[in-house]
Design a protein around this motif. Structure first.
Motif, PDB file in Angstrom:
ATOM      1  N   VAL A  49       0.967  -1.346  -0.013  1.00 50.87           N
ATOM      2  CA  VAL A  49      -0.163  -0.024  -0.008  1.00 50.87           C
ATOM      3  C   VAL A  49       0.879   1.184  -0.071  1.00 50.87           C
ATOM      4  O   VAL A  49       1.910   1.337   0.804  1.00 50.87           O
ATOM      5  CB  VAL A  49      -0.984   0.087   1.157  1.00 50.87           C
ATOM      6  CG1 VAL A  49      -1.698   1.351   1.004  1.00 50.87           C
ATOM      7  CG2 VAL A  49      -1.745  -1.003   1.205  1.00 50.87           C
ATOM      8  N   SER A  74       0.549   5.590  -0.411  1.00 51.27           N
ATOM      9  CA  SER A  74      -0.521   6.775  -0.271  1.00 51.27           C
ATOM     10  C   SER A  74       0.119   8.046  -0.234  1.00 51.27           C
ATOM     11  O   SER A  74       1.555   8.248   0.174  1.00 51.27           O
ATOM     12  CB  SER A  74      -1.367   6.564   1.026  1.00 51.27           C
ATOM     13  OG  SER A  74      -0.352   6.467   2.184  1.00 51.27           O
ATOM     14  N   ARG A  75      -0.612   9.217  -0.723  1.00 58.96           N
ATOM     15  CA  ARG A  75       0.047  10.332  -1.063  1.00 58.96           C
ATOM     16  C   ARG A  75      -0.932  11.484  -0.937  1.00 58.96           C
ATOM     17  O   ARG A  75      -2.007  11.111  -1.529  1.00 58.96           O
ATOM     18  CB  ARG A  75       0.887  10.429  -2.331  1.00 58.96           C
ATOM     19  CG  ARG A  75       1.298  11.740  -2.478  1.00 58.96           C
ATOM     20  CD  ARG A  75       2.113  11.929  -4.005  1.00 58.96           C
ATOM     21  NE  ARG A  75       1.317  11.661  -5.094  1.00 58.96           N
ATOM     22  CZ  ARG A  75       0.878  12.767  -6.010  1.00 58.96           C
ATOM     23  NH1 ARG A  75       1.453  13.962  -5.497  1.00 58.96           N
ATOM     24  NH2 ARG A  75       0.087  12.684  -6.869  1.00 58.96           N
ATOM     25  N   ASP A  76      -0.779  12.382  -0.035  1.00 66.12           N
ATOM     26  CA  ASP A  76      -1.672  13.519  -0.262  1.00 66.12           C
ATOM     27  C   ASP A  76      -0.922  14.864  -0.315  1.00 66.12           C
ATOM     28  O   ASP A  76       0.252  14.880  -0.251  1.00 66.12           O
ATOM     29  CB  ASP A  76      -2.698  13.445   0.726  1.00 66.12           C
ATOM     30  CG  ASP A  76      -2.338  14.165   2.101  1.00 66.12           C
ATOM     31  OD1 ASP A  76      -1.081  14.509   2.351  1.00 66.12           O
ATOM     32  OD2 ASP A  76      -2.995  14.041   2.743  1.00 66.12           O
ATOM     33  N   GLY A  77      -1.462  15.856  -0.618  1.00 62.76           N
ATOM     34  CA  GLY A  77      -0.916  17.224  -0.753  1.00 62.76           C
ATOM     35  C   GLY A  77      -1.714  18.346  -1.529  1.00 62.76           C
ATOM     36  O   GLY A  77      -2.814  18.047  -1.943  1.00 62.76           O
ATOM     37  N   PRO A 106       4.571   3.112   4.130  1.00 62.58           N
ATOM     38  CA  PRO A 106       5.071   4.722   3.738  1.00 62.58           C
ATOM     39  C   PRO A 106       3.484   5.343   3.722  1.00 62.58           C
ATOM     40  O   PRO A 106       2.762   5.180   3.353  1.00 62.58           O
ATOM     41  CB  PRO A 106       5.444   4.295   2.519  1.00 62.58           C
ATOM     42  CG  PRO A 106       4.987   3.298   1.885  1.00 62.58           C
ATOM     43  CD  PRO A 106       4.518   2.325   2.946  1.00 62.58           C
ATOM     44  N   GLY A 107       4.107   6.749   3.810  1.00 57.15           N
ATOM     45  CA  GLY A 107       2.831   7.759   3.712  1.00 57.15           C
ATOM     46  C   GLY A 107       3.732   9.054   3.357  1.00 57.15           C
ATOM     47  O   GLY A 107       4.723   9.242   3.707  1.00 57.15           O
ATOM     48  N   TYR A 108       3.128   9.831   2.174  1.00 57.56           N
ATOM     49  CA  TYR A 108       3.874  10.918   1.639  1.00 57.56           C
ATOM     50  C   TYR A 108       3.056  12.120   1.550  1.00 57.56           C
ATOM     51  O   TYR A 108       1.742  12.067   1.332  1.00 57.56           O
ATOM     52  CB  TYR A 108       4.289  10.607   0.443  1.00 57.56           C
ATOM     53  CG  TYR A 108       5.209  11.703  -0.283  1.00 57.56           C
ATOM     54  CD1 TYR A 108       6.496  11.638  -0.112  1.00 57.56           C
ATOM     55  CD2 TYR A 108       4.684  12.412  -1.121  1.00 57.56           C
ATOM     56  CE1 TYR A 108       7.407  12.594  -0.412  1.00 57.56           C
ATOM     57  CE2 TYR A 108       5.390  13.541  -1.459  1.00 57.56           C
ATOM     58  CZ  TYR A 108       7.111  13.561  -1.350  1.00 57.56           C
ATOM     59  OH  TYR A 108       7.673  14.527  -1.826  1.00 57.56           O
ATOM     60  N   SER A 109       3.399  13.251   1.869  1.00 58.42           N
ATOM     61  CA  SER A 109       2.834  14.426   1.853  1.00 58.42           C
ATOM     62  C   SER A 109       3.796  15.649   1.419  1.00 58.42           C
ATOM     63  O   SER A 109       5.118  15.372   1.498  1.00 58.42           O
ATOM     64  CB  SER A 109       2.207  15.039   2.979  1.00 58.42           C
ATOM     65  OG  SER A 109       1.114  15.982   2.715  1.00 58.42           O
ATOM     66  N   TYR A 110       3.180  16.586   1.078  1.00 58.51           N
ATOM     67  CA  TYR A 110       4.050  17.750   0.556  1.00 58.51           C
ATOM     68  C   TYR A 110       3.383  18.982   0.767  1.00 58.51           C
ATOM     69  O   TYR A 110       2.239  19.245   0.870  1.00 58.51           O
ATOM     70  CB  TYR A 110       4.354  17.614  -1.016  1.00 58.51           C
ATOM     71  CG  TYR A 110       3.211  17.635  -1.898  1.00 58.51           C
ATOM     72  CD1 TYR A 110       2.497  16.409  -2.183  1.00 58.51           C
ATOM     73  CD2 TYR A 110       2.947  18.668  -2.635  1.00 58.51           C
ATOM     74  CE1 TYR A 110       1.411  16.377  -3.220  1.00 58.51           C
ATOM     75  CE2 TYR A 110       1.819  18.885  -3.375  1.00 58.51           C
ATOM     76  CZ  TYR A 110       1.133  17.832  -3.612  1.00 58.51           C
ATOM     77  OH  TYR A 110       0.019  17.710  -4.423  1.00 58.51           O
TER      78      TYR A 110
END
Lengths: 459, 472
Positions: free
Chosen positions: A48, A50-53, B66-70
């Motif tokens: 899994v 995940s990404r947000d922004g 994982p987790g990604y933000s910006y």
């Protein structure tokens, strides 16, 4: 932040940037303010990600007469905005005149904005995982032919505002939802991929997506070699006809290509270019489509344009500059970041791109078309190489391993990889049947299933 | 506090925030990239643009998830929010994530890299850059009377910082320039088109090199367009083909390189999963991926996980040796780190991506290669292509020539090269002893919604038998 708050924010920033521009004595300014939140989640065989922004940015065109400069920046901080204004202005000072440029949009005139789903901003990663679970319900994951299954859910919400020193100040918001499931299956050395998806401006039902993908994948196993080279009619399912026809129509309907003499239909206005039954519209006002916006990306209200009517080319698609250069007018087709791979809208100048091209349904469904074929090929997956056709000559050669042999009106067997060669512009004149079953595609063109007279099939 | 110190402080605060919340690992990246594009279409400057792309991205790992933000908001609140969102994503998706790709600590790296540039684009005025395009277009017009012309100039430079919870702190200042020239000819029912040029991880001194002056690129565009006017149809069917460094590099990148990316391997999607040690190609096939190459191409000293990029042998004399990794896939597969975790900008999480991917050289001269082929096709340049996860590929060759009796004879109309890479590698019959690697500002690699990532590709001229040529 609610959608209403987003609108208020971006309109306020556009207005503020125009005030800064006036303080800096820039003669003419256009500001494009972009604010889009997004969340993406994929589950790839249990892996899994995940990404947000929040994508925030501003694109500024500064004009001194016919001299134009463009600069952009991420974020909305005051110092960056002012330096971007100064940069766009300094580029304009050093640029030669663009004789086609006649100023920015001068009035605020809007059209339908399309559906906004207030629930989309409230979705979080846990909700999206639930959607993945629903996608997988009823699907047999223990089938030994299954190599991997992928689930993906993507949402976005936000919009853009456009302001000009000539008096335009407007915004357009959007919410989007898409979900898809993709499988890889194998049996006896045969390896196939298949997928299914939903997309739109509202949250959609995702039930059955994985089951559909698996069914399609398994149907494609057991493929046989075509064996040789032959000119045969090709039948395209609706979702496959869409990408097949998108590249040629984006090219031949381009008003910028017409002005720049790079459009192979530049001398065809008013002439017959397709069969009599063929009608094509560019729809910027269907509220269910992502292309439905109250303004395009330079501030013109969006509209619906009939480009081909009963086989006759009626018009090209234009933004303001190219429409005026052609001594016609804009059709509300200014887009930023359009093209393969897309781009960040605020980093791009407006250019001509389609809204949602729709080919009108005519007569027969897919089964009826197959029944009429003595020997031919049914295309059931998007071939690779569609976007490598020569845009000037129209020559193309593509390959697919998502195809079936048709004989005496029946589907005989799936095929191993075949190549399909032909000419895009000849293909449009050689339409045998336009179907009655148009489905939404994931491309800016929707077409019904279609049958074409003859392409060279080989393996 | 200087701007650099301010940014480093923000990155460290993000990492501190993650450590306090018990994460396995957290990294924060900052990009401040300046990009400029100039487009000269039919002698009109259609585009003159400058972009500033700056912001911070945070990758958090919780229990191997994982987790990604910006955020583009370069202040403490913006970075704290992005960090919190990345952590929340990692934690809230952990239960669903059954394929953990956690990794052990490695020694911290402290490094600062500034590329040696003789003529940095930031020091050169716009008018000089525009003049290069004008000179290139003039060179096109010396060769033929085109219906339309295109000149494109692109540049990218800036700064990147990376800080992680292992104490790594890397700074580097990338730079890239590029010029492309194109021409269209339409007259009396005849149509032709050309588009050529290249870029480099260098300054504008690159356009003073003999092969890459704007004049030479323009002259090439004119020549290739003129050749196409009366080009003949390519011989269709399976042909022995001499594939140029550019064409071969793209074929290897697109059709084999992506299959070797370990994120496709660990999920079983790649048809070369679990096949290390197998013979996939002929003895003439050795495939390399590296970050900094003596042959030029893209200059990439570190990936976006702070791993120093090395030289990875994917295939050696036909035998599959390994895959391209990020830290998680390397640990899962008990492999060496390869430095292939890359993101196109701060708005995206790093994925397993290629660097400079190329065929290793052989021992033939160009003439010997032609002689060995006898009759076939010389595929030189391409205008796009596509591949499938099954190894099938299709590339459009927009510049190719007929080979007859060991000699290049006639230009060929656009044609397609297609096949399956795993079949094709078995039919590689040799390669020349010279290597060229290309990179550029325009174009690039696309994966997972991240289009246009700069990569390098190339190699020698490679002889491939059984290439399916399609014409129309």
């Amino acid at each position: 932040m609610s959608l209403d708050q987003v609108r208020e924010k971006i309109l306020g920033i556009a207005d503020q940037v125009l005030k800064y521009a006036k303080d800096l004595n820039i003669p003419s300014t256009e500001v494009f303010v972009y604010n889009l939140s997004s969340t993406n989640l994929t589950d790839n065989k249990g892996k899994v990600d995940s990404r947000d922004g929040l994508s925030l940015g501003i694109g500024i065109r500064a004009a001194i007469g016919k001299k134009i400069g463009f600069a952009s920046t991420t974020g909305f901080d005051k110092a960056s905005i002012k330096s971007t204004l100064n940069l766009a202005h300094s580029i304009a000072k050093t640029s030669p005149e663009n004789p086609m440029f006649n100023g920015f949009v001068a009035e605020t005139k809007t059209s339908k904005e399309g559906i906004l789903d207030p629930e989309i901003p409230n979705l979080d990663a846990k909700d999206m995982i639930e959607h993945c679970k629903v996608m997988g319900q009823g699907f047999d994951g223990s089938d030994t032919r299954l190599v991997s299954v992928t689930y993906a859910v993507n949402i976005s919400w936000g919009g853009y505002a456009l302001g000009t020193s000539e008096g335009c100040l407007a915004s357009s918001l959007i919410t989007t939802y898409d979900a898809n499931s993709f499988v890889v299956v194998t049996e006896g050395g045969d390896r196939k991929t298949a997928g299914d998806f939903v997309q739109g401006r509202e949250i959609k039902s995702v039930e059955g997506l994985t089951t559909n993908a698996m069914k399609h994948g398994l149907e494609s196993l057991g493929s046989k070699a075509f064996g040789g080279s032959e000119i045969l009619p090709t039948v395209w399912k609706s979702r496959e006809a869409a990408p097949f026809l998108m590249f040629p129509f984006v090219t031949v309907l381009s008003g910028s290509g017409y002005v720049e003499k790079q459009n192979p239909w530049k001398d065809k206005l008013g002439e017959k270019v397709c069969v009599d039954e063929f009608t094509l519209i560019d729809d910027g006002q269907n509220p269910e489509y992502g292309a439905c916006r109250s303004i395009d990306t330079e501030g013109t209200s969006k509209q619906t344009t009939t480009a081909i009517e009963k086989g006759i080319l009626k018009t090209f698609l234009f933004d303001k500059m190219h429409g005026e250069a052609a001594e016609l007018q804009t059709t509300g087709n200014a887009q930023r970041g359009f093209g393969f791979g897309g781009g960040i809208p605020f980093e791009n100048l407006p250019t001509v791109g389609p809204n949602q091209i729709l080919i009108k349904n005519v007569g027969k469904n897919l089964d009826e078309q197959i029944a009429e074929i003595d020997k031919g090929i049914l295309i059931t997956g998007t071939p690779i190489g569609l976007f490598t056709a020569n845009p000037i000559t129209g020559d193309f050669s593509i390959t697919t391993n998502d195809a079936f042999l048709i004989e005496k009106g029946e589907i005989v067997n799936p095929l191993k990889s075949i190549s399909i060669a032909g000419n895009n512009y000849e293909t449009l004149k050689n339409i045998l049947t336009i179907g009655s079953d148009r489905e939404p595609s994931s491309y800016p063109l929707d077409a019904p299933s279609m049958t074409f007279k003859g392409h060279t099939i080989s393996d | 506090m200087s701007q650099s110190d301010f940014i480093l402080d923000l990155l460290h605060k993000s990492v501190d925030q993650g450590e306090k919340l018990g994460l396995d690992f957290i990294e924060a990246r900052y990009d401040d990239l300046q990009l400029t594009t100039i487009a000269l279409i039919n002698d009109i400057v259609k585009q003159s643009s400058a972009f500033q792309r700056k912001g911070i991205g945070v990758m958090a790992y919780f229990n191997g998830t994982p987790g990604y933000s910006y955020t583009p908001e370069l202040n403490l609140e913006g970075v704290k929010n992005a960090t919190k969102r990345a952590i929340d994503l990692a934690k809230s998706t952990d239960e669903r994530n059954v394929m953990k790709l956690d990794f052990d600590s490695i020694p911290a790296v402290k490094d600062k890299i500034i590329v040696d540039v003789k003529k940095h684009p930031k020091d050169v005025e716009f008018v000089e850059k525009l003049d290069m395009l004008k000179r290139g277009v003039s060179s096109i017009k010396e060769v033929l009377e085109p219906t339309s012309t295109t000149g494109l100039y692109g540049e990218m430079f800036g700064e990147k910082f990376l800080v992680n919870s292992e104490g790594t702190e890397i700074y580097w200042a990338p730079v890239m320039v590029d010029i492309r020239m194109g021409s269209v000819f339409m007259s009396e029912g005849k149509q032709s088109r050309s588009f050529t040029g290249t870029g480099a991880s260098k300054g504008l001194e690159f356009f003073e090199e003999k092969e890459t002056t704007p004049e030479q690129t323009g002259a090439n565009a004119g020549k290739y367009c003129k050749e196409q006017i009366d080009a003949i149809a390519a011989p269709v069917g399976k042909q022995t083909t001499l594939v140029s460094p550019l064409m071969g590099g793209v074929v290897v990148h697109e059709s084999f390189g992506h299959l070797s990316e370990a994120d496709f391997v660990v999920t079983g999607q790649s048809p070369i999963a679990d096949r290390v040690g197998e013979e996939l190609g002929s003895e003439h096939v050795t495939l390399i991926d590296e970050g900094v190459s003596k042959y030029g191409g893209l200059y990439l000293p570190y990936d976006d996980q702070g791993v120093k990029t090395g030289r990875t042998v994917l295939v050696e004399k036909g035998i599959l040796k390994g895959y391209l990794h990020n830290r998680g896939t390397a640990q899962k597969m008990n492999a060496e780190l390869t430095g292939n975790s890359r993101a196109i900008n701060f708005m995206f999480n790093p994925l397993v991506r290629m660097k400079n991917t190329y065929f290793e050289k052989g021992d033939l001269s160009f003439e010997e290669a032609l002689e060995q082929i006898g009759n076939g096709v010389y595929a030189v340049d391409m205008s796009g292509g596509q591949v499938g996860l099954d190894g099938n590929f299709m590339f459009n060759c927009n510049r190719g020539y007929l080979i007859e009796n060991g000699q290049i004879t006639k230009p060929l109309r656009n044609h397609a090269l297609s096949g399956n890479i795993l079949e094709l590698l078995k039919h590689v019959q040799g390669a020349t002893k010279d290597i060229t690697i290309r990179t550029g500002y325009f174009g690039g690699c696309g994966k997972g919604g991240q289009g246009g990532l700069a990569v390098g590709f190339g190699g020698p001229n490679v002889i491939m038998d059984q290439v399916l040529i399609g014409g129309a």
